[in-house]
Enzyme design. Structure first.
Site, PDB file in Angstrom:
ATOM      1  N   HIS A  44      25.811  -7.731  -5.135  1.00  0.00           N
ATOM      2  CA  HIS A  44      25.971  -6.595  -3.965  1.00  0.00           C
ATOM      3  C   HIS A  44      25.353  -7.143  -3.010  1.00  0.00           C
ATOM      4  CE1 HIS A  44      25.074  -2.248  -2.539  1.00  0.00           C
ATOM      5  NE2 HIS A  44      26.252  -2.257  -2.789  1.00  0.00           N
ATOM      6  N   LYS A  67      24.944  -9.056   0.777  1.00  0.00           N
ATOM      7  CA  LYS A  67      25.818  -9.254   1.790  1.00  0.00           C
ATOM      8  C   LYS A  67      25.314 -10.536   2.860  1.00  0.00           C
ATOM      9  CE  LYS A  67      27.372  -5.340   0.622  1.00  0.00           C
ATOM     10  NZ  LYS A  67      26.522  -4.163  -0.196  1.00  0.00           N
ATOM     11  N   ASP A 122       6.010   3.499  10.580  1.00  0.00           N
ATOM     12  CA  ASP A 122       4.998   3.426  11.669  1.00  0.00           C
ATOM     13  C   ASP A 122       5.490   2.084  12.643  1.00  0.00           C
ATOM     14  OD1 ASP A 122       3.286   4.722  10.229  1.00  0.00           O
ATOM     15  OD2 ASP A 122       1.911   3.031   9.282  1.00  0.00           O
ATOM     16  N   HIS A 164      26.447   4.371   4.841  1.00  0.00           N
ATOM     17  CA  HIS A 164      26.283   3.184   3.999  1.00  0.00           C
ATOM     18  C   HIS A 164      25.097   2.350   4.268  1.00  0.00           C
ATOM     19  CE1 HIS A 164      27.763  -0.637   2.129  1.00  0.00           C
ATOM     20  NE2 HIS A 164      28.263   0.343   1.170  1.00  0.00           N
ATOM     21  N   ASP A 173      26.086 -23.123   9.447  1.00  0.00           N
ATOM     22  CA  ASP A 173      25.728 -24.500   9.669  1.00  0.00           C
ATOM     23  C   ASP A 173      24.179 -24.643   9.359  1.00  0.00           C
ATOM     24  OD1 ASP A 173      28.058 -25.662  10.511  1.00  0.00           O
ATOM     25  OD2 ASP A 173      27.799 -25.032  12.859  1.00  0.00           O
ATOM     26  N   LYS A 200      21.097   0.879   4.480  1.00  0.00           N
ATOM     27  CA  LYS A 200      20.184   0.526   3.554  1.00  0.00           C
ATOM     28  C   LYS A 200      18.983   0.073   4.360  1.00  0.00           C
ATOM     29  CE  LYS A 200      24.172  -0.628   1.085  1.00  0.00           C
ATOM     30  NZ  LYS A 200      24.527   0.705   0.554  1.00  0.00           N
TER      31      LYS A 200
END
Length: 398
Positions: A108, A110, A314, A307, A115, A309
């Site tokens: 899951h 991404k 603080d 979508h 390089d 996350k």
């Protein structure tokens, strides 16, 4: 290059602009991991950039998940093969599909490294912001983030991706693995990182920014991301803003949120306001009551699909990544988050979240939530119970 340069990217359009530009300048290697690789609309730009890079001699490696991406449509597989793009689909479902519990362990995360110098980590798939494979065209783009990173932590990302590629190749067929090449590549990553296994490493830039790569897998890093969240929530003293697409937190996380609110921290959750999946939509709402009673503010995103996350604590601690706060992400899937301690970066992310809270979300009222229909409450409880039953089939408790 000493220190870190961090760039917060909101939305696939901005992400693809930066990613394609970096791929076009790549000189020797591009590695990409994604859950969904949907070559529709803007997604085709990324696919074409990878093909063009391979055509000019860049080594290109792409891993996509077998649930998120069951197959690539023609003629893209043929075009990738023709120029030497190394692409694989992780854990195809097969005839029994998700009926086999082991198949619930998905890729899951991404990630992308160009390089060995630039890395991307976030929640955005290779998927057009204005398109959904199940619902078609969207009236507004998804709300999601990725961070572009240069600096020492890029070596950690590169080593993690390199190691996963060779382990995956070994699992597919021992006879087909170039073991000499694998040892050489892994040794190179080890030399770059001064360790044979990628770990959570803290690094500091000249400007004082701290960055960590926090992985979750089913071998060594089973609870790193949940622990990172728990620690940040437990140390919060002023403000927490947490945006999460699929939010079914464990008792530990729920307790940390309520405890923070009860010691005077303002706790705001920006969650999915649209129906997406039965279990996540209804199961999440079964948990709202205790959170609202504990002083947690809950906002549901309305403009499109949320979508993201991400979180800010603080005004100095932030995280951007692929991990939802739900059992699939925290117990089963391979995930990757970057944790950042930097006032300027946290302020940038906080500003985007504040805008969404004020202009694109509705705050839930505790009394209205408690007075929802009996049928609605029943669906919510059924979804939560179903989630626990399915987890038992995998041998997990949450």
């Amino acid at each position: 290059m000493p220190g870190h340069q961090l760039c917060l990217l909101q939305g696939a359009q901005v992400f693809f602009d930066a990613l394609v530009s970096d791929i076009e300048r790549a000189s020797h290697e591009v590695r990409l991991e994604t859950y969904i690789f949907d070559i529709h609309g803007a997604g085709a730009r990324v696919a074409q950039a990878l093909i063009d890079a391979a055509r000019r001699g860049v080594s290109v490696y792409v891993v996509m998940d077998g649930v998120g991406t069951p197959q690539l449509p023609a003629p893209w597989p043929q075009q990738m093969d023709a120029v030497g793009v190394h692409w694989v689909i992780f854990s195809p479902l097969g005839k029994l599909g998700l009926l086999v519990p082991n198949r619930w362990r998905r890729l899951h995360r991404k990630l992308c490294v160009v390089d060995g110098k630039l890395a991307y980590c976030g929640g955005i798939n290779v998927l057009d912001d204005w398109w959904d494979p199940r619902y078609g065209s969207l009236e507004a783009p998804r709300f999601d983030f990725t961070v572009r990173i240069s600096g020492p932590v890029v070596r950690e990302v590169h080593a993690a991706m390199l190691q996963f590629w060779w382990r995956f190749q070994a699992a597919r067929s021992v006879k087909q693995v170039d073991w000499a090449g694998a040892r050489q590549a892994l040794q190179l990553a080890a030399d770059e990182n001064h360790t044979t296994v990628p770990t959570v490493q803290t690094v500091q830039s000249d400007q004082g920014a701290l960055a960590q790569l926090v992985l979750r897998d089913n071998v060594r890093y089973r609870s790193r991301i949940e622990r990172a969240y728990s620690q940040a929530l437990g140390e919060a003293r002023q403000d927490i803003i947490l945006a999460n697409a699929y939010f079914l937190p464990s008792r530990k996380i729920r307790r940390a949120l309520v405890n923070a609110a009860q010691r005077g921290v303002r706790v705001r959750l920006l969650l999915q306001g649209r129906y997406d999946y039965f279990m996540s939509y209804h199961g999440t709402r079964a948990l709202y009551g205790d959170l609202l009673a504990g002083g947690v503010e809950i906002y549901e995103y309305q403009s499109s699909f949320l979508h993201a996350k991400v979180a800010v604590v603080d005004e100095r601690w932030a995280t951007v990544g692929s991990s939802n706060i739900d059992p699939l992400s925290l117990l089963l899937a391979r995930e990757a988050n970057v944790v950042i301690a930097d006032v300027r970066f946290a302020a940038a992310l906080r500003g985007q979240l504040e805008q969404a809270l004020q202009n694109q979300a509705i705050r839930l009222d505790a009394r209205q939530h408690a007075n929802r229909s009996v049928g609605q409450k029943l669906l919510d409880r059924m979804a939560l119970l179903l989630m626990h039953v399915l987890l038992l089939l995998t041998g997990k408790r949450y």
